[in-house]
Design an enzyme around this catalytic site. Structure first.
Site, PDB file in Angstrom:
ATOM      1  N   ASP A  33      -8.569  10.868   1.650  1.00 50.37           N
ATOM      2  CA  ASP A  33      -8.574  10.414   3.035  1.00 50.37           C
ATOM      3  C   ASP A  33      -9.970  10.600   3.611  1.00 50.37           C
ATOM      4  OD1 ASP A  33      -5.950   9.994   5.145  1.00 50.37           O
ATOM      5  OD2 ASP A  33      -7.923  10.249   6.045  1.00 50.37           O
ATOM      6  N   ASN A  81      -2.542   3.375  -0.054  1.00 52.52           N
ATOM      7  CA  ASN A  81      -1.915   3.337   1.264  1.00 52.52           C
ATOM      8  C   ASN A  81      -2.895   3.237   2.426  1.00 52.52           C
ATOM      9  OD1 ASN A  81       0.300   4.089   3.300  1.00 52.52           O
ATOM     10  ND2 ASN A  81      -1.143   5.801   3.504  1.00 52.52           N
ATOM     11  N   TYR A 146      -5.691  -8.242  10.652  1.00 48.80           N
ATOM     12  CA  TYR A 146      -4.816  -7.318   9.926  1.00 48.80           C
ATOM     13  C   TYR A 146      -3.833  -8.112   9.073  1.00 48.80           C
ATOM     14  CZ  TYR A 146      -1.254  -3.662   9.219  1.00 48.80           C
ATOM     15  OH  TYR A 146      -0.356  -2.770   8.676  1.00 48.80           O
ATOM     16  N   LYS A 150      -3.297  -7.996   4.930  1.00 48.35           N
ATOM     17  CA  LYS A 150      -2.036  -7.619   4.294  1.00 48.35           C
ATOM     18  C   LYS A 150      -1.480  -8.751   3.432  1.00 48.35           C
ATOM     19  CE  LYS A 150      -2.021  -3.427   5.688  1.00 48.35           C
ATOM     20  NZ  LYS A 150      -2.214  -2.326   4.694  1.00 48.35           N
ATOM     21  N   THR A 181       3.679   6.036  13.096  1.00 53.71           N
ATOM     22  CA  THR A 181       2.542   6.734  12.501  1.00 53.71           C
ATOM     23  C   THR A 181       1.356   6.618  13.451  1.00 53.71           C
ATOM     24  OG1 THR A 181       1.610   4.774  11.412  1.00 53.71           O
ATOM     25  CG2 THR A 181       3.329   5.978  10.213  1.00 53.71           C
TER      26      THR A 181
END
Length: 249
Positions: A33, A81, A146, A150, A181
């Site tokens: 991360d 992810n 975005y 994706k 999240t």
């Protein structure tokens, strides 16, 4: 011999939930991360390894895979992810932001797949799961860039399914709806006030684990609140008149 997993975007949200879920099942985790403090904190919690890195850099994925081999000697599962929202206004274009979004959401997946394949093969095969989105399957007008990234993830997964299967590596993606999240933190109150149900990170983590062991490479799992994960099926494209159907579906 323990199963070993590499998880990017692991410091919070879906990545952290996946790391906790896998670790509870005895899997050793390598956590990556940009938030090094968060990755280190979670690594101590799950007794794993960690790396502070920007996945939009090719070196980050190579370093993460090298860490897995150095620490555990193998790699079996890869969860790509890491992702960030687009928020790029095409009428007031911010090129730097655009490059950042594409770098994390697309390059980070490509670099992760490319770096992982050699060690997965040396370990006898394994599985790669990327986090896409419902925005990878439908047009989401609220965030076009975005959505583009994706869709790119879904396209990569579908195109790599057959060649990677020949190398005993499965690849798939999870396509969750809106999930509670940090990625949607700014919009959470709006969803709650509208009575719109949100997935939990744990819901998506369960789907990721299922995707790791999907029988068919290239599986895209739709994850929606209150429903079990279901594979997405494309209708296919029509072939030319009087000719053979294109070799895609």
């Amino acid at each position: 011999m323990s199963t070993v997993a590499l998880v990017t975007g692991a410091a919070s949200g879906i990545g952290a939930a996946v790391a906790r879920r896998l670790s509870a099942g005895g899997v050793k985790c390598v956590l990556v991360d940009l938030d090094g403090e968060g990755a280190e904190r979670l690594a101590k919690e799950v007794d794993g390894a960690w790396l502070a890195a920007d996945v939009s850099r090719e070196e980050a994925s190579l370093e993460a895979v090298a860490l897995a081999e150095q620490r555990y000697g193998r790699l079996d599962l890869v969860h790509l992810n890491a992702g960030i929202p687009g928020r790029v206004d095409l009428s007031d274009f911010d090129l730097e932001r655009y490059r950042q979004v594409v770098g994390v959401n697309v390059d980070g997946v490509v670099f992760g797949v490319r770096a992982s394949i050699p060690l997965l093969k040396r370990s006898g095969g394994g599985a790669i799961v990327a986090t896409s989105s419902l925005a990878g399957l439908v047009g989401f007008a609220g965030d076009p860039i975005y959505t583009m990234t994706k869709h790119a993830v879904v396209g990569l997964v579908r195109a790599l399914a057959e060649p990677l299967a020949a190398q005993n590596i499965r690849i798939g993606a999870v396509c969750p709806g809106f999930t509670d999240t940090p990625l949607v933190a700014e919009s959470r109150e709006m969803f709650v006030n509208a009575g719109f149900p949100l997935l939990t990170a744990g819901d998506v983590a369960a789907a990721v684990e299922s995707a790791f062991y999907a029988e068919t490479s290239g599986t895209l799992l739709i994850v929606q609140p209150g429903r079990p994960p279901v594979p997405y099926r494309y209708a296919g494209v029509p072939g030319p008149v009087g000719g053979r159907r294109p070799p895609v579906s």
